[in-house]
Write an enzyme that holds these catalytic residues in place. Structure first.
Site, short mmCIF file in Angstrom:
data_model
loop_
_atom_site.label_atom_id
_atom_site.label_comp_id
_atom_site.label_asym_id
_atom_site.label_seq_id
_atom_site.Cartn_x
_atom_site.Cartn_y
_atom_site.Cartn_z
CG ASP A 53 16.80 -52.72 -9.88
OD1 ASP A 53 16.11 -51.89 -9.45
OD2 ASP A 53 16.94 -53.09 -11.19
CG ASP B 279 11.37 -48.58 -13.88
OD1 ASP B 279 12.30 -48.17 -13.04
OD2 ASP B 279 11.97 -49.91 -14.03
C1 GLA Z 1 14.57 -51.47 -13.27
C2 GLA Z 1 13.59 -51.44 -12.11
C3 GLA Z 1 13.59 -52.82 -11.80
C4 GLA Z 1 13.00 -53.66 -12.97
C5 GLA Z 1 13.72 -53.22 -14.24
C6 GLA Z 1 13.19 -53.74 -15.51
O1 GLA Z 1 15.95 -51.57 -12.95
O2 GLA Z 1 14.17 -50.94 -10.82
O3 GLA Z 1 12.84 -53.20 -10.78
O4 GLA Z 1 11.66 -53.39 -13.08
O5 GLA Z 1 14.04 -51.85 -14.50
O6 GLA Z 1 13.84 -53.16 -16.59
#
Ligand code: GLA
Length: 414
Positions: free
Chosen positions: A219, A159
């Site tokens: 997301d 990430d």
């Molecule tokens: C980000 C990523 C997600 C997930 C969250 C976890 O938002 O894009 O896919 O992994 O972090 O905290």
């Protein structure tokens, strides 16, 4: 002069796209299960032992994947997302799993997952902290890569929270090199472009050389508006992102949320069809232990999975938007084509789409064979450029077809 032209022509022929990360992995879009969208950062194993982020959750998912046909359908990776580690590194500066929720540790969990013939994925962050506030890998890339290799982990989702955006590229590249240095095959899933887009257009050539797939956009949520926003973003950036996809490296529009709460069945079919057209990783985030039979059947549909995993490895694109329909097309091996027709009109009933209006329909000259895969499997028989065939598409649903040219002539003009 002639030689230069010859050499140039040869170069173009041999190198159609940028080089992929050369670790032999992700030759087809990755398939598996990833905890985030469904289970998020639920760490309360006292109140919610069944759904908290703990070794039990992944072991149970691995069991179901074997017993309920997921593994057989191609789903291979069981992936941990954020919130697995302890808030402190150990005395040697290594990440460690939360001891209460992972009493056996990650190595034991990996052994268990491997004993089922599956692979284990883990999560870390290029910056100071993970998005949920756990320790990040900044300053520890080699240590963390080696720790994951020592644990026999097979995939790393990396990430991009809590990182100066100007250092993102360097960080992602250093982790890629650190993983490579361990000598273990670890599939590398990046979020590098997603965090770069607000500041500059990402360098997809560099990303493809370093990562096996990469997130570009927000997301995914368990809602149709989220799926729509991902499709809209992808369609409007496809000229930039689609050419970089191919065996070894893929654009990642995020998890499949099929089998949860927010999508109607037609919308679930749309996500499945379009993720296959986009050559996206198929990482499901749902509760495999408790999923409705219709969603399960959709996720395990071998005809759709065959489109996703097609050996040509070319990402499909949105080719026309007309009358609240979107046509998405993906070239397949053996000169075949997959066509998805999405009805974006969220009012009224099923509407008919005159299939010869799809730009890719030209491969039906002089003839082709058409199979409907969604919403129901149906052989639609031999068609021509002048066909009057109309396919019916439900509101926010998708009708998915494969088209096979039936003569050499059609093959030649492809
Ligand atoms: C980000 C990523 C997600 C997930 C969250 C976890 O938002 O894009 O896919 O992994 O972090 O905290």
């Amino acid at each position: 002069m002639c030689r230069a032209v010859f050499v140039l022509a040869l170069t173009v022929l041999v190198c159609p796209a940028a080089e992929a990360l050369d670790n032999g992995l992700a030759l087809k879009p990755t398939m598996g299960w990833l905890h985030w969208e469904r289970f998020m950062c639920n760490t309360d194993c006292y109140k919610d032992p069944n759904n908290c982020i703990s070794e039990r959750l992944y072991m149970q998912m691995a069991d179901v994947m074997v017993k309920e046909g997921w593994k057989e359908a191609g789903y291979e990776y069981v992936c941990i997302d954020d919130c697995w580690p302890s808030h402190q590194r150990d005395a040697k500066g290594r990440l460690q799993a939360d001891p209460k929720r992972f009493p056996g540790g990650i190595k034991k969990l990996a052994d268990y997952v491997h004993s089922k013939g599956l692979k284990l994925g883990i999560y870390a962050d290029v910056g100071k902290n993970t998005c949920a506030g756990y320790p990040g890998s900044l300053g520890y890339y080699e240590t963390d890569a080696q720790t994951f290799a020592d644990w026999d982990v097979d995939l790393l989702k990396f990430d991009g929270c809590y990182m100066d955006w100007k250092l993102l590229g360097e960080g992602y590249m250093n982790m890629s090199r650190a993983l490579n240095k361990t000598g273990r095959s670890i599939l590398y899933s990046c979020e590098w472009p997603l965090y770069e887009w607000p500041h500059k257009q990402p360098d997809y050539k560099a990303i493809r050389e370093m990562c096996n797939h990469w997130r570009n956009f927000d997301d995914v949520y368990d809602s149709w508006s989220s799926i729509k926003s991902i499709l809209d973003w992808t369609a409007s950036h496809q000229d930039i992102i689609a050419p970089s996809a191919g065996p070894g490296g893929w654009n990642d529009p995020d998890m499949l949320v099929i089998g949860n709460f927010g999508l109607s069945h037609d919308q679930q079919e749309s996500q499945m069809a379009l993720w296959a057209i986009m050559a996206a990783p198929l990482l499901v985030s749902n509760d495999l232990r408790d999923i409705c039979p219709r969603s399960k059947k959709l996720l395990q549909n071998t005809d759709i999975i065959a489109i996703s995993q097609d050996p040509l490895g070319k990402q499909g694109q949105c080719t026309i938007k007309v009358d609240s329909f979107e046509v998405w097309e993906r070239p397949l091996s053996k000169k075949r084509l997959a066509i998805a027709v999405l009805n974006t009109q969220e009012i009224g009933g099923p509407r008919g789409f005159f299939i010869r209006a799809a730009p890719g329909w030209k491969i039906c000259d002089p003839q082709c064979n058409v199979t409907q895969i969604l919403p129901q499997y149906k052989e639609l028989g031999v068609q021509t450029p002048h066909t009057k065939l109309v396919v019916s598409v439900n509101p926010s649903g998708t009708t998915l077809l494969t088209v096979t040219p039936t003569s050499d002539y059609a093959g030649l003009i492809l």
